[in-house]
Design an enzyme around this catalytic site. Structure first.
Site, PDB file in Angstrom:
ATOM      1  CB  SER A  85      -0.900   0.031   1.238  1.00 37.90           C
ATOM      2  OG  SER A  85      -1.652  -1.149   1.333  1.00 37.90           O
TER       3      SER A  85
HETATM    4  N1  SAH Z   1      -0.541  -5.115   3.905  1.00 36.62           N
HETATM    5  C1  SAH Z   1       0.281  -5.421   2.757  1.00 36.62           C
HETATM    6  C2  SAH Z   1      -0.367  -5.061   1.444  1.00 36.62           C
HETATM    7  C3  SAH Z   1      -1.504  -5.886   1.171  1.00 36.62           C
HETATM    8  S1  SAH Z   1      -2.022  -6.124  -0.476  1.00 36.62           S
HETATM    9  C4  SAH Z   1       1.645  -4.802   2.860  1.00 36.62           C
HETATM   10  O1  SAH Z   1       1.923  -4.090   3.823  1.00 36.62           O
HETATM   11  O2  SAH Z   1       2.455  -5.069   1.973  1.00 36.62           O
HETATM   12  C5  SAH Z   1      -3.319  -7.231  -0.069  1.00 36.62           C
HETATM   13  C6  SAH Z   1      -2.867  -8.607   0.300  1.00 36.62           C
HETATM   14  O3  SAH Z   1      -4.038  -9.318   0.706  1.00 36.62           O
HETATM   15  C7  SAH Z   1      -2.278  -9.389  -0.851  1.00 36.62           C
HETATM   16  O4  SAH Z   1      -1.031  -9.875  -0.512  1.00 36.62           O
HETATM   17  C8  SAH Z   1      -3.267 -10.518  -1.073  1.00 36.62           C
HETATM   18  O5  SAH Z   1      -2.690 -11.727  -1.512  1.00 36.62           O
HETATM   19  C9  SAH Z   1      -3.864 -10.651   0.299  1.00 36.62           C
HETATM   20  N2  SAH Z   1      -5.175 -11.314   0.357  1.00 36.62           N
HETATM   21  C10 SAH Z   1      -6.169 -11.322  -0.568  1.00 36.62           C
HETATM   22  N3  SAH Z   1      -7.199 -12.077  -0.163  1.00 36.62           N
HETATM   23  C11 SAH Z   1      -6.873 -12.552   1.061  1.00 36.62           C
HETATM   24  C12 SAH Z   1      -7.529 -13.422   1.992  1.00 36.62           C
HETATM   25  N4  SAH Z   1      -8.714 -13.948   1.754  1.00 36.62           N
HETATM   26  N5  SAH Z   1      -6.887 -13.705   3.155  1.00 36.62           N
HETATM   27  C13 SAH Z   1      -5.646 -13.207   3.411  1.00 36.62           C
HETATM   28  N6  SAH Z   1      -4.979 -12.408   2.557  1.00 36.62           N
HETATM   29  C14 SAH Z   1      -5.582 -12.080   1.402  1.00 36.62           C
END
Ligand code: SAH
Length: 237
Positions: A85
């Site tokens: 993000s």
């Molecule tokens: N917080 C992260 C950025 C997140 S991007 C950082 O600091 O880098 C969103 C993330 O959510 C992605 O890695 C994606 O794979 C994950 N995601 C998507 N669906 C999900 C689910 N059902 N459970 C856990 N993670 C999930």
């Protein structure tokens, strides 16, 4: 070792140390600018949070070819269709939760591990769930090697939260969904806060801050955002 080799070795070592510390200094400066211009000037002023964001080396959470963009005012791709993000959004979401040292925090969407590291720097006990196995494994290793071994990373569908560790003081969801998952509401403590982007995939969503009071949720709209979607199938790739 003969003198000539020793001398060459020493010179190479000195060059290495100089280059490395110049790099580290450059990233320190970029990080200070990021905190000042992108975060403080936009109204996030909690000293503990700013301090945490000054400490976490964001450039070590992005792919090598994007290191030079690590402190830019944007999200960045981290592979597998996912993103780290934008720094301001990390700050805004963390700030909205009003976390304190010792808080037990659940994150859904580990991604690079950056958000988890920021929470850990503040002193939170962090539990983070990632649905894509390789991202979960990579984040776990990265967090360990950067000095955050106490962060708990789990591979799985975060829709269901982390029941064994509930209840949580705060929950942060970093992927978007069209409704608030009921298990997450259940796993939030009375008086606890959850921040979550709600809306359709890949278009404008609303960042909501919920507070659980007497088993009811009160809500606050924190504005429009675009997050990657919360996936409902666990990926082994
Ligand atoms: N917080 C992260 C950025 C997140 S991007 C950082 O600091 O880098 C969103 C993330 O959510 C992605 O890695 C994606 O794979 C994950 N995601 C998507 N669906 C999900 C689910 N059902 N459970 C856990 N993670 C999930």
């Amino acid at each position: 070792m003969n003198k000539k080799y020793l001398f060459t070795f020493l010179i190479v070592w000195i060059i290495f140390v100089l280059v490395f510390s110049a790099d580290a200094e450059q990233y320190d400066q970029e990080r200070q600018l990021m905190v000042e211009k992108q975060i403080k000037q936009r109204g996030v002023v909690d000293p503990q949070l700013l301090d945490a964001m000054l400490k976490v080396p964001r450039h070590l959470f992005v792919p090598e070819n994007l290191v030079s963009l690590a402190y830019n005012d944007t999200p960045l791709p981290i592979g597998y269709g996912q993103t780290i993000s934008q720094p301001y959004i990390v700050a805004l979401m963390t700030d909205s939760l009003k976390v304190e040292e010792g808080f037990k925090v659940l994150e859904i969407g580990t991604g690079s591990g950056y958000q988890a590291a920021v929470l850990a720097e503040i002193g939170c006990q962090v539990f983070t769930v990632e649905v894509i196995k390789i991202l979960a494994d990579t984040a776990q290793e990265r967090l360990k090697s950067l000095g955050y071994p106490e962060i708990n990373v789990r591979w799985g569908d975060g829709y269901f939260g982390w029941k064994e560790e509930a209840p949580f003081d705060s929950i942060i969801v970093t992927c978007a969904i069209d409704h608030v998952p009921p298990p997450l509401i259940e796993q939030l403590k009375e008086g606890g806060k959850m921040v979550i982007p709600v809306g359709p995939p890949y278009s404008l969503q609303t960042l909501w801050l919920f507070t659980k009071e007497k088993d009811q949720l009160t809500s606050e709209n924190l504005g429009g955002v675009i997050f990657v979607p919360l996936l409902r199938e666990v990926r082994e790739e």
